[in-house]
Design a protein around this motif. Sequence first.
Motif, short mmCIF file in Angstrom:
data_model
loop_
_atom_site.label_atom_id
_atom_site.label_comp_id
_atom_site.label_asym_id
_atom_site.label_seq_id
_atom_site.Cartn_x
_atom_site.Cartn_y
_atom_site.Cartn_z
N GLY A 87 -8.86 3.60 -19.79
CA GLY A 87 -8.86 3.68 -18.34
C GLY A 87 -7.88 4.72 -17.82
N ILE A 88 -7.41 4.46 -16.61
CA ILE A 88 -6.60 5.42 -15.88
C ILE A 88 -5.23 5.59 -16.52
CG2 ILE A 88 -5.45 5.75 -13.65
CD1 ILE A 88 -8.06 4.42 -12.41
N SER A 89 -4.68 4.52 -17.07
CA SER A 89 -3.47 4.58 -17.90
C SER A 89 -2.22 5.05 -17.16
CB SER A 89 -3.76 5.48 -19.13
OG SER A 89 -2.92 5.17 -20.21
N PRO A 90 -1.82 4.32 -16.11
CA PRO A 90 -0.57 4.68 -15.42
C PRO A 90 0.63 4.38 -16.31
CG PRO A 90 -1.37 2.59 -14.58
CD PRO A 90 -2.44 3.11 -15.52
N ARG A 91 1.75 5.05 -16.00
CA ARG A 91 2.97 4.84 -16.78
C ARG A 91 3.70 3.55 -16.42
NH1 ARG A 91 7.35 7.33 -19.43
NH2 ARG A 91 6.38 9.39 -19.52
N ARG A 92 3.79 3.25 -15.11
CA ARG A 92 4.66 2.14 -14.69
C ARG A 92 4.31 1.68 -13.28
NH1 ARG A 92 7.61 4.39 -10.81
NH2 ARG A 92 8.18 6.58 -10.99
N ILE A 93 4.82 0.52 -12.94
CA ILE A 93 4.75 0.01 -11.57
C ILE A 93 5.48 0.99 -10.66
CG2 ILE A 93 6.88 -1.35 -11.79
CD1 ILE A 93 5.54 -3.56 -10.17
N ASP A 94 5.04 1.10 -9.39
CA ASP A 94 5.77 1.99 -8.49
C ASP A 94 6.31 1.32 -7.23
OD1 ASP A 94 6.38 5.09 -8.29
OD2 ASP A 94 5.97 4.34 -6.28
N HIS A 95 5.43 0.84 -6.35
CA HIS A 95 5.92 0.30 -5.08
C HIS A 95 4.91 -0.67 -4.46
CE1 HIS A 95 3.42 3.69 -3.57
NE2 HIS A 95 3.17 2.86 -2.59
N VAL A 96 5.30 -1.26 -3.32
CA VAL A 96 4.41 -2.14 -2.57
C VAL A 96 4.45 -1.72 -1.11
CG1 VAL A 96 6.21 -3.87 -2.15
CG2 VAL A 96 3.80 -4.56 -2.10
N ASN A 97 3.31 -1.89 -0.42
CA ASN A 97 3.23 -1.55 1.00
C ASN A 97 2.73 -2.77 1.77
OD1 ASN A 97 2.15 -0.58 3.57
ND2 ASN A 97 2.43 1.49 2.77
N LEU A 98 3.57 -3.28 2.67
CA LEU A 98 3.25 -4.47 3.45
C LEU A 98 2.61 -4.07 4.78
CD1 LEU A 98 6.66 -6.39 3.05
CD2 LEU A 98 4.71 -6.30 1.47
N LEU A 99 1.53 -4.73 5.13
CA LEU A 99 0.90 -4.52 6.44
C LEU A 99 1.22 -5.72 7.32
CD1 LEU A 99 -1.18 -2.90 8.21
CD2 LEU A 99 -2.91 -4.44 7.27
N THR A 100 1.60 -5.45 8.56
CA THR A 100 2.01 -6.56 9.42
C THR A 100 1.68 -6.26 10.88
OG1 THR A 100 3.89 -7.93 10.13
CG2 THR A 100 4.37 -5.62 9.62
N SER A 101 1.41 -7.32 11.61
CA SER A 101 1.22 -7.16 13.05
C SER A 101 2.57 -7.11 13.78
CB SER A 101 0.36 -8.32 13.59
OG SER A 101 0.93 -9.56 13.19
N MET A 102 3.66 -7.41 13.05
CA MET A 102 5.00 -7.26 13.64
C MET A 102 5.37 -5.78 13.68
SD MET A 102 6.94 -10.36 11.62
CE MET A 102 8.53 -10.06 12.42
N LEU A 103 6.39 -5.47 14.45
CA LEU A 103 6.90 -4.10 14.39
C LEU A 103 7.56 -3.89 13.02
CD1 LEU A 103 8.37 -3.78 17.98
CD2 LEU A 103 6.38 -2.57 17.01
N ALA A 104 7.43 -2.69 12.51
CA ALA A 104 7.96 -2.42 11.17
C ALA A 104 9.47 -2.66 11.12
CB ALA A 104 7.64 -0.99 10.74
N ASN A 105 10.15 -2.34 12.21
CA ASN A 105 11.62 -2.50 12.19
C ASN A 105 12.04 -3.97 12.12
OD1 ASN A 105 10.47 -1.75 14.96
ND2 ASN A 105 12.26 -3.00 15.51
N GLU A 106 11.15 -4.88 12.57
CA GLU A 106 11.50 -6.30 12.48
C GLU A 106 11.55 -6.75 11.02
OE1 GLU A 106 9.97 -8.48 16.39
OE2 GLU A 106 8.34 -7.39 15.40
N VAL A 107 10.82 -6.06 10.20
CA VAL A 107 10.86 -6.38 8.76
C VAL A 107 11.91 -5.52 8.07
CG1 VAL A 107 9.50 -6.56 6.65
CG2 VAL A 107 8.41 -6.94 8.87
N SER A 108 11.96 -4.24 8.40
CA SER A 108 12.89 -3.34 7.70
C SER A 108 14.34 -3.68 8.01
CB SER A 108 12.58 -1.87 8.03
OG SER A 108 12.79 -1.60 9.40
#
Lengths: 317, 317, 317, 317
Positions: D147-168
Amino acid sequence: MSNPEIAKLGHFALITTDLEKSKWFFSEILGLEETETVDGVVYLRAWGDFEHHTLSLQQGDESRIDHIAWRTKRPEDVDAFAKILEESGTEVTWVDAGVEAGQGRAIRFKLPSEHSFELYYDVEKPLAAPERRSVLKNQTYKSWAKGISPRRIDHVNLLTSMLANEVSDFLEEKLGFKMRECVQAPDNSLVGAWLSVTPLVHDIAISHDPQSPTTNQIHHISYWLDNSQDLLRAADILTEHGIEFKGPGKHGISQAMYIYAIDPGSGVRVEIFTNGYLIFEPDWEPIVWTLDEMDIGFTYWGDQMDSKTENNPTIKG
Amino acid sequence: MSNPEIAKLGHFALITTDLEKSKWFFSEILGLEETETVDGVVYLRAWGDFEHHTLSLQQGDESRIDHIAWRTKRPEDVDAFAKILEESGTEVTWVDAGVEAGQGRAIRFKLPSEHSFELYYDVEKPLAAPERRSVLKNQTYKSWAKGISPRRIDHVNLLTSMLANEVSDFLEEKLGFKMRECVQAPDNSLVGAWLSVTPLVHDIAISHDPQSPTTNQIHHISYWLDNSQDLLRAADILTEHGIEFKGPGKHGISQAMYIYAIDPGSGVRVEIFTNGYLIFEPDWEPIVWTLDEMDIGFTYWGDQMDSKTENNPTIKG
Amino acid sequence: MSNPEIAKLGHFALITTDLEKSKWFFSEILGLEETETVDGVVYLRAWGDFEHHTLSLQQGDESRIDHIAWRTKRPEDVDAFAKILEESGTEVTWVDAGVEAGQGRAIRFKLPSEHSFELYYDVEKPLAAPERRSVLKNQTYKSWAKGISPRRIDHVNLLTSMLANEVSDFLEEKLGFKMRECVQAPDNSLVGAWLSVTPLVHDIAISHDPQSPTTNQIHHISYWLDNSQDLLRAADILTEHGIEFKGPGKHGISQAMYIYAIDPGSGVRVEIFTNGYLIFEPDWEPIVWTLDEMDIGFTYWGDQMDSKTENNPTIKG
Amino acid sequence: MSNPEIAKLGHFALITTDLEKSKWFFSEILGLEETETVDGVVYLRAWGDFEHHTLSLQQGDESRIDHIAWRTKRPEDVDAFAKILEESGTEVTWVDAGVEAGQGRAIRFKLPSEHSFELYYDVEKPLAAPERRSVLKNQTYKSWAKGISPRRIDHVNLLTSMLANEVSDFLEEKLGFKMRECVQAPDNSLVGAWLSVTPLVHDIAISHDPQSPTTNQIHHISYWLDNSQDLLRAADILTEHGIEFKGPGKHGISQAMYIYAIDPGSGVRVEIFTNGYLIFEPDWEPIVWTLDEMDIGFTYWGDQMDSKTENNPTIKG
């Protein structure tokens, strides 16, 4: 005597309403090399092209491809083609040696679609200037000098309001092109045709669109890169210099990857092209795609052009 | 009647002393697909090959290339070549249809160097099994299924103790190959010759080495990758599986990049090959390299083979 | 107060006996951008570097790396390091702000091997000139303007006749570097050490060779490319311009690909570097290679440097 | 005692309504390796991942990310984070060692957006089975097996109805993440935020969309490839196996290239990710993009996702 044959695509003669901008785009952004400028005509070629030029640029009142030139297989083929064409009712004009720099006498004529073709055999293959010459005897220039840096000319794609088969029949019957792939409507007419005289899947393609403003538009001209990553590098270069483009993506037909960029001087679309397959089979049966299969035929994956011709302006050929 | 012509390289028939290991190497490491196994002969091809096979593997007492097969341009060319060869004193043997799976009747004969050639026209182009078939109508298998995954067969390189011109003269005069590049000694004899019937720089090369154990060794057989990065991926795969190889590097002659890997079953060398240029010019003048220029001709850059033939064992052809 | 820390490699200060040639090599061939020239010192950086410079070039009687500069994590760390070093008997010299263009006050001191280090915190991050500035807010220059076009500075490799551990102990104990990989002799001394303050496998490496002419040679300095194909493009560019190099190849240690090119002005070796892995594990145990494993550690595959130091001249650091 | 710190992203725990299909997608198409299956939970990792797993798959009634796990820098940091979180009113749950295979005791808690996080320190780093183990001591598996054969895990992206700054804000204040890039509305609220604890531009991103069905959707999880051409190869593999995806394209923010593919089992979006830049500067000022600049921030070039969230279904986190 055997039938005359076309050996290869030779060059595009581009008239542009903004010569300086077109010269900047083709020299600095695409990265073609200038062979010489004669009487205001700029003669360009890629680092791996051998002939005097594969593109000429000339200032004019309307941007258009003046003619698409093809080299014949033998010197006598130019005359033989002239005879065949005239006998079948196609008007042929002779161009003297030297009218185009580096090139011998040639004929010009129009396809049924009014696109203008040129056939020649004699052509100079000048060496690059010493400081730009490759250290290899089989390579014209050092590669990677500037811009996208394609290796060579690749193909041309004609857009027409005629059916594609009305043009491809002429190419097959009069000029010896072989049909490689096509898109066929239920009534057996062709809406797209890919033909070649070489093992490339296409040296020329015919795209039919009933909304095409004329029978003789140029959908795009094309140059070849050696590697698919080179397309991604091209996308960076185009974006950084504000050049409009579509892609990268991969065609099903031809299996090749593409970017479609617009010369801001003339408006001509240039397909930057790589990968794909070669046809060495002598009994190749054209790959026939139905209208239902067109989507994957045009775009195996990736960013694609808007399907509406009115959103994709083209210049005349 | 026009002269008979060869259209393309067809396949390599490899005899191996360790069929299981060769099958593992060509299937799992190189990544060829198996069309079928008939009477103990394993028929393989790359994901972009169209013919029934481009490599056959058979158990034997000595590893060698039994024959190198070429497809003619027209059905009648097989007979025409037989006639020309016999009239000029070359012994021709006929092989019945079906002796090789998927292939029609063919002729076999030996080059002056005793390398064995086969010419055929009729050949099956079987579809891949549904689960392995590409979603594209113009591509045989899904690509990237396993191993290095080359697109198609590319070329063969013959090693001989004869002068290269003694072999290339025969290829040019009897079989219509065109000389594309060569290495010439001061006495005008050739120590290397690259010839083709297609726009590839070479479908076949002749390498002369006075230390070659026979006149008819196989320097290598070759498969094509689409991109230069694929070579770097190939190097990872070969290293991880303990396969001996040289490269990556880039040739001056052909401008192509390479890795030379050894099949641990038969000992045959396989060049994994990419990039390079195509010759569309009908009046191509062979590029002539002198002995002084050989170094850059063979290696533009990169890891290279030891120049001593005794350190680079080859199998017979 | 927490321990002072080094954040990153900052720059190389290169003295060259041929400034014009070094400037040509680093600007036109490697493709670095010139920030400015002040008092005869040419300040350069890669298109993705943010600081004022990552390389400075200055004419001198002997080619050498005057110092290797590192940026601290906090402003107060420069003083804190000065205190720690002086207390442990290392002589520290202060450099005033502005002595190096764009840089604040800094300290200099020597490693046990006599290699000269600089530590600073304050540094300017000038924007590129408008016509060279990227359209992206997070990228300093347009990429791909000329030559090999690396993204950023990567690491430095010190060559010394001392044991590697005699240098790496100092780096670990005084400066907070972490050992990532090493080559260990049977007596537990180290002949090679790769250390970092970042997740890169190494910001610095120590190569021991008893034949090294001094304790403080520079094996190479290094710049980073994003993709492995970029190395192949680099090989073309270097070959076409007559620049001596080794590679491409891939290291086992770091898993990174390389080309080693020589600046014809100063003779310094520049490793053009890509791929490899990052270390995010907080409990990373150094990978220990034995002398028996060194071959694959140094060269996973590809063209490699002659193992004899006398065949690989280096400049002093 | 210094503040507790997060060292790195650890793993994604994916609940899927079709375990067999998700296992096929992640093992055969993406090409992850299976460490082991315990109590019906399939533990997977990429060939260059060191920890026991970076993804777990478990059958469930609703497809969702059960938790996103992060490794702390020191063993005692897990307890320290628990204390900080509880003191500030965040409910913390303890998970015993062994509840997740290969992992020690951990805490779980929810972000203000209700996304579930896990923190752990103790984790096994099992060797690969001998036949799958790399010949390199610093690499877990042979690469390129399937298959595609990636090297490693990289990141996650959260989707939210809140403002991004309320999470960040929570990520920055409670967990030590640093803001790297963001998209800011005229009222200074954030609609997008990219944060990291490593030099990667982001280990986590927060995407605000008022149309998001909940506050805690998962926009995508991501794995890393070493080279941009690997994305083009991934596009071929995905297309041939009928997997829906968007891309390839290049983000302005992070300067990285992407493909977004959908796991047909769970519906989770997986970003296949490469290139981009690293942030080593200790005084990095977040790159602030305005709404007007969002277009180039999201897509520097290439095929992109429909901007309407309702056309891009996501699973819950």
